[in-house]
Design a protein around this motif. Sequence first.
Motif, PDB file in Angstrom:
ATOM      1  N   HIS A   1       0.830  -1.205   0.000  1.00  0.00           N
ATOM      2  CA  HIS A   1       0.000   0.000   0.000  1.00  0.00           C
ATOM      3  C   HIS A   1       0.869   1.262   0.000  1.00  0.00           C
ATOM      4  CE1 HIS A   1      -2.953   2.917   1.889  1.00  0.00           C
ATOM      5  NE2 HIS A   1      -3.574   2.495   0.794  1.00  0.00           N
ATOM      6  N   ARG A   2       1.964   1.256   0.775  1.00  0.00           N
ATOM      7  CA  ARG A   2       2.889   2.387   0.760  1.00  0.00           C
ATOM      8  C   ARG A   2       3.557   2.533  -0.601  1.00  0.00           C
ATOM      9  NH1 ARG A   2       3.934   0.335   6.004  1.00  0.00           N
ATOM     10  NH2 ARG A   2       5.702  -0.869   5.213  1.00  0.00           N
ATOM     11  N   HIS A   3       3.865   1.377  -1.186  1.00  0.00           N
ATOM     12  CA  HIS A   3       4.447   1.405  -2.538  1.00  0.00           C
ATOM     13  C   HIS A   3       3.458   2.022  -3.536  1.00  0.00           C
ATOM     14  CE1 HIS A   3       6.300  -0.956  -6.096  1.00  0.00           C
ATOM     15  NE2 HIS A   3       6.749   0.285  -6.053  1.00  0.00           N
ATOM     16  N   TYR A   4       2.207   1.697  -3.366  1.00  0.00           N
ATOM     17  CA  TYR A   4       1.152   2.262  -4.249  1.00  0.00           C
ATOM     18  C   TYR A   4       1.078   3.778  -4.095  1.00  0.00           C
ATOM     19  CZ  TYR A   4      -3.587   4.019  -4.951  1.00  0.00           C
ATOM     20  OH  TYR A   4      -4.662   4.805  -5.279  1.00  0.00           O
ATOM     21  N   LYS A   5       1.161   4.280  -2.859  1.00  0.00           N
ATOM     22  CA  LYS A   5       1.062   5.716  -2.617  1.00  0.00           C
ATOM     23  C   LYS A   5       2.199   6.467  -3.322  1.00  0.00           C
ATOM     24  CE  LYS A   5      -2.352   6.204   0.487  1.00  0.00           C
ATOM     25  NZ  LYS A   5      -3.455   7.181   0.340  1.00  0.00           N
ATOM     26  N   SER A   6       3.393   5.945  -3.168  1.00  0.00           N
ATOM     27  CA  SER A   6       4.547   6.619  -3.791  1.00  0.00           C
ATOM     28  C   SER A   6       4.481   6.544  -5.314  1.00  0.00           C
ATOM     29  CB  SER A   6       5.848   5.992  -3.276  1.00  0.00           C
ATOM     30  OG  SER A   6       5.892   4.605  -3.579  1.00  0.00           O
ATOM     31  N   THR A   7       4.079   5.394  -5.832  1.00  0.00           N
ATOM     32  CA  THR A   7       3.984   5.237  -7.293  1.00  0.00           C
ATOM     33  C   THR A   7       2.908   6.152  -7.865  1.00  0.00           C
ATOM     34  OG1 THR A   7       4.580   2.908  -6.967  1.00  0.00           O
ATOM     35  CG2 THR A   7       3.783   3.540  -9.139  1.00  0.00           C
ATOM     36  N   LEU A   8       1.811   6.319  -7.118  1.00  0.00           N
ATOM     37  CA  LEU A   8       0.726   7.191  -7.589  1.00  0.00           C
ATOM     38  C   LEU A   8       1.188   8.638  -7.674  1.00  0.00           C
ATOM     39  CD1 LEU A   8      -2.270   7.362  -8.368  1.00  0.00           C
ATOM     40  CD2 LEU A   8      -2.810   7.700  -5.952  1.00  0.00           C
ATOM     41  N   GLU A   9       1.975   9.086  -6.712  1.00  0.00           N
ATOM     42  CA  GLU A   9       2.494  10.455  -6.761  1.00  0.00           C
ATOM     43  C   GLU A   9       3.388  10.665  -7.977  1.00  0.00           C
ATOM     44  OE1 GLU A   9       1.585  12.924  -4.905  1.00  0.00           O
ATOM     45  OE2 GLU A   9       0.235  11.627  -3.762  1.00  0.00           O
ATOM     46  N   VAL A  10       4.174   9.655  -8.290  1.00  0.00           N
ATOM     47  CA  VAL A  10       5.029   9.753  -9.481  1.00  0.00           C
ATOM     48  C   VAL A  10       4.173   9.787 -10.742  1.00  0.00           C
ATOM     49  CG1 VAL A  10       6.814   8.572 -10.817  1.00  0.00           C
ATOM     50  CG2 VAL A  10       6.961   8.621  -8.316  1.00  0.00           C
ATOM     51  N   PHE A  11       3.105   8.973 -10.771  1.00  0.00           N
ATOM     52  CA  PHE A  11       2.239   8.899 -11.960  1.00  0.00           C
ATOM     53  C   PHE A  11       1.502  10.216 -12.201  1.00  0.00           C
ATOM     54  CE2 PHE A  11      -1.987   8.036 -13.738  1.00  0.00           C
ATOM     55  CZ  PHE A  11      -1.611   7.524 -14.972  1.00  0.00           C
ATOM     56  N   ARG A  12       1.154  10.932 -11.124  1.00  0.00           N
ATOM     57  CA  ARG A  12       0.428  12.192 -11.296  1.00  0.00           C
ATOM     58  C   ARG A  12       1.250  13.217 -12.089  1.00  0.00           C
ATOM     59  NH1 ARG A  12      -4.116  12.603  -7.962  1.00  0.00           N
ATOM     60  NH2 ARG A  12      -4.188  11.107  -6.237  1.00  0.00           N
ATOM     61  N   LEU A  13       2.582  13.078 -12.059  1.00  0.00           N
ATOM     62  CA  LEU A  13       3.435  14.003 -12.802  1.00  0.00           C
ATOM     63  C   LEU A  13       3.357  13.757 -14.308  1.00  0.00           C
ATOM     64  CD1 LEU A  13       6.558  13.887 -10.451  1.00  0.00           C
ATOM     65  CD2 LEU A  13       4.742  15.610 -10.495  1.00  0.00           C
ATOM     66  N   THR A  14       3.239  12.481 -14.685  1.00  0.00           N
ATOM     67  CA  THR A  14       3.153  12.129 -16.116  1.00  0.00           C
ATOM     68  C   THR A  14       1.963  11.194 -16.327  1.00  0.00           C
ATOM     69  OG1 THR A  14       4.684  10.303 -15.725  1.00  0.00           O
ATOM     70  CG2 THR A  14       5.627  12.409 -16.518  1.00  0.00           C
ATOM     71  N   PRO A  15       0.729  11.723 -16.321  1.00  0.00           N
ATOM     72  CA  PRO A  15      -0.454  10.845 -16.434  1.00  0.00           C
ATOM     73  C   PRO A  15      -0.654  10.262 -17.833  1.00  0.00           C
ATOM     74  CG  PRO A  15      -1.112  13.139 -16.371  1.00  0.00           C
ATOM     75  CD  PRO A  15       0.367  13.126 -16.148  1.00  0.00           C
ATOM     76  N   ASP A  16       0.052  10.787 -18.839  1.00  0.00           N
ATOM     77  CA  ASP A  16      -0.154  10.305 -20.202  1.00  0.00           C
ATOM     78  C   ASP A  16       0.752   9.131 -20.562  1.00  0.00           C
ATOM     79  OD1 ASP A  16       2.051  11.855 -19.967  1.00  0.00           O
ATOM     80  OD2 ASP A  16       1.877  12.777 -21.962  1.00  0.00           O
ATOM     81  N   THR A  17       1.520   8.609 -19.603  1.00  0.00           N
ATOM     82  CA  THR A  17       2.396   7.459 -19.861  1.00  0.00           C
ATOM     83  C   THR A  17       1.920   6.258 -19.054  1.00  0.00           C
ATOM     84  OG1 THR A  17       3.898   8.148 -18.085  1.00  0.00           O
ATOM     85  CG2 THR A  17       4.412   8.897 -20.329  1.00  0.00           C
ATOM     86  N   PHE A  18       2.158   5.071 -19.611  1.00  0.00           N
ATOM     87  CA  PHE A  18       1.711   3.840 -18.962  1.00  0.00           C
ATOM     88  C   PHE A  18       2.702   3.436 -17.877  1.00  0.00           C
ATOM     89  CE2 PHE A  18       1.572  -0.828 -18.661  1.00  0.00           C
ATOM     90  CZ  PHE A  18       0.226  -0.989 -18.330  1.00  0.00           C
ATOM     91  N   ASN A  19       2.194   3.154 -16.658  1.00  0.00           N
ATOM     92  CA  ASN A  19       3.028   2.751 -15.520  1.00  0.00           C
ATOM     93  C   ASN A  19       2.631   1.326 -15.150  1.00  0.00           C
ATOM     94  OD1 ASN A  19       4.289   2.397 -12.982  1.00  0.00           O
ATOM     95  ND2 ASN A  19       4.198   4.614 -12.577  1.00  0.00           N
ATOM     96  N   LYS A  20       3.490   0.383 -15.501  1.00  0.00           N
ATOM     97  CA  LYS A  20       3.174  -1.029 -15.268  1.00  0.00           C
ATOM     98  C   LYS A  20       3.064  -1.358 -13.788  1.00  0.00           C
ATOM     99  CE  LYS A  20       4.581  -5.693 -16.524  1.00  0.00           C
ATOM    100  NZ  LYS A  20       5.611  -6.542 -17.194  1.00  0.00           N
ATOM    101  N   SER A  21       3.960  -0.783 -12.977  1.00  0.00           N
ATOM    102  CA  SER A  21       3.947  -1.055 -11.538  1.00  0.00           C
ATOM    103  C   SER A  21       2.637  -0.587 -10.904  1.00  0.00           C
ATOM    104  CB  SER A  21       5.132  -0.365 -10.869  1.00  0.00           C
ATOM    105  OG  SER A  21       5.088  -0.548  -9.466  1.00  0.00           O
TER     106      SER A  21
END
Length: 753
Positions: free
Chosen positions: A34-54
């Motif tokens: 769940h903590r990993h999800y939180k950090s990954t989501l913050e990174v994804f918000r910076l580039t929402p137009d790219t696919f994030n497999k994790s």
Amino acid sequence: MVRHNNQLPDNLPQLQNLIKRDPESYKDEFLQQHRHYKSTLEVFRLTPDTFNKSLDELVIFLAQVAHCYSEELTTFPQELVDILQTQNTVLDTGMRMTFCRALILLRNKGLLEPTALLSLFFQLLRCQDKALRQFLENHIITDIKNVNSKHKNAKINTTLQNFMFTMLKDSNARAAKMSIDIMIELYKKNVWNDAKTVNVISTGCFSKVTKVMVASLKFFLGSDPSEANSDDSDSDDEPNVKEVIMANKVNKKSKKREKQLKKVKQLYVKSKKKKSQAPQFNFSALHLIHDPQGFAEKLFKQMEKNNDRFEVKLMTLDVISRLIGLHSLFLFNYYPYLQRFLQPHQREVTKLLQFVAQASHDLVPPDVLEPVVKTLVNNFVTERNSADVMAIGLNACREICSRCPLVMNEDLLRDLTQYKNYRERSVMMAARSLISLFRNTMPDLLHKKDRGRPTEATAELHTLKYGEVNAKGFVPGAEVLLDKSHSNTIEIDSENSEDENEWCDVKHSSDEENGGEWVTDDEEEDEEDGDSEEDSGGNSETEDDESGSEDEEEHEGETEDTKITNDKKDKKAKTEGADITPIKSKIDKKREKLAKKSQMKADKRKELTAEKKAKASQISVERLLGDEDFRKIDAELVKQQVTHFKRGIKRPLEVDPNKGELVKLADIENIYKKRKHDKQSRMESIKKGQDGREKFGYKDGRQNPLCSKTNREKKKTKAFQMVKHKVLGKVKRSFKAKQIALRNHLIKQKRMK
């Protein structure tokens, strides 16, 4: 239990399986993810137009185990909803689909309210992603169906219907079209089949988006071309049971083949049931419209204002005609609009004729429809047109008159009935069907010879005036339930049978009871001889009695007055000035006698009819009728339709045309044609069937057609005169013939020495 902590962070499916079995033991691993999800989501918000497999894997993982840790994941659904609401247009297509799948998983686990999720999905229909829109549409339909599976959830339905109503007015055409498709599909599945849904769909008919308007019009027409195409494709793939059974008999028996045969039989039974099912139409939706008059007026006004394609105009005209016919609406501008298109060369003219007939009903003033009927007759029913065009015009007149009989006048009807002896069979049959219609509705408009013999049912016919309703205070035919009524009927029949050569009086009776009589007493003596001949030879009258000779028609048209006048002229010529006052007195006496006789008959029929009505009303009031009673009444009504009013002679039953809610196009296009059986047409069909087929006869089996043939093969093509001596030589000779041949051979050898 052995725990492999070093492998679990990298193997999410295994961790998911273990958490579902024992959530408490693996809570630490879950919190780590769940903590990993939180950090990954913050990174994804910076580039929402790219696919994030994790992030993709983590979102699905958390959605799968959300029911195990509901407290820790209270904000998880809202986070996904916020991302989709704020960044739905810029999100990567794969990530957007993943978020939607995760929300559906949460909805299935009961962690998300249906209204919040469905309203979000309706907003996502604006996205430029066809696969996503189709996926969301299927889920919305399934979810609403599941919500209403046990009982109707009025609260959720009202909220979603209001939301869809706003979506129909959305500027995005795709979202509006998808919304109307969802509502139509839910109506077909009997999930939302209430009046509110139908009226929301009806607003789609006025949409500025053509696709939305066409989808709404098709819904009210009850036609779906895609379903028709799928049915056609299914019919091509139907199993051929005979071929499979034959193959099963010939081929080697095995369990696999038996299973295949059983499966094919099941498919065959299923396809047969599918064929036998009646087609489903949404005609009931037209009855649920709140304001049909206003709806029809708005549609007609929109059609006149817009410059749509011809196919869209046809659909609009069809919906308007159905509304007018079903709800008996008044839209007088509709008929002159259609009148302009009633030409034989007009595109889809049979459908336009169908719309005119559908828009006809009893409350339409005859003055409004008369110009349409006259235009139809002038443009179609003329000998300068082909027989098919004339037949279609007569069929359209029949369908209009079956719904609005008062539109036809006597002169026009008698002109149309003259085509009953036309040289083309299609026109002849169409004219006779028109005669058959008016025999059972308004026989007074027909010529005497076209009315046919009156039956007990038609003798009591009463022509309704404009706006008049034939309301009865009793069950018609209920008098048959009284035993006395049977005896009275028998007595009446016996009285009528004493004087078989007389026709009943009709000219002097214009009351309700006597509206169906057609022959006057002045003509009784003219027809006396003809009637006696018919009675001696049995019932010789058929449905084609209109096609009699001209001499017989002239004889029927002769009246007693003309005969007496001719006799008077002859006597005057013979006597040359003799006194004619005795002849006049005889004529006056005869007329008085006939008038008294006809009056007595009319009074007697009135008494009998009044007695029948009194008995029927008495039974209808005094007792409750059961199924057996109604069967007897139906049998009596059928008997009245086939029994002659005067003499009890049977004739073929003339079935009244079914006045259904809608006019069938086949009723207008129904043309009787004689098939071609000449030699030329037969040869053309034979040659057409031989195309692409191998030539019949001897097949040359040589690999190289240029190589030589054997003597045995050549012998087959030789003339018979060349090989007949060899054929005769094969016949076995008798012992005597062998002796003669041997003797001749020895003599021949002796001479040679």
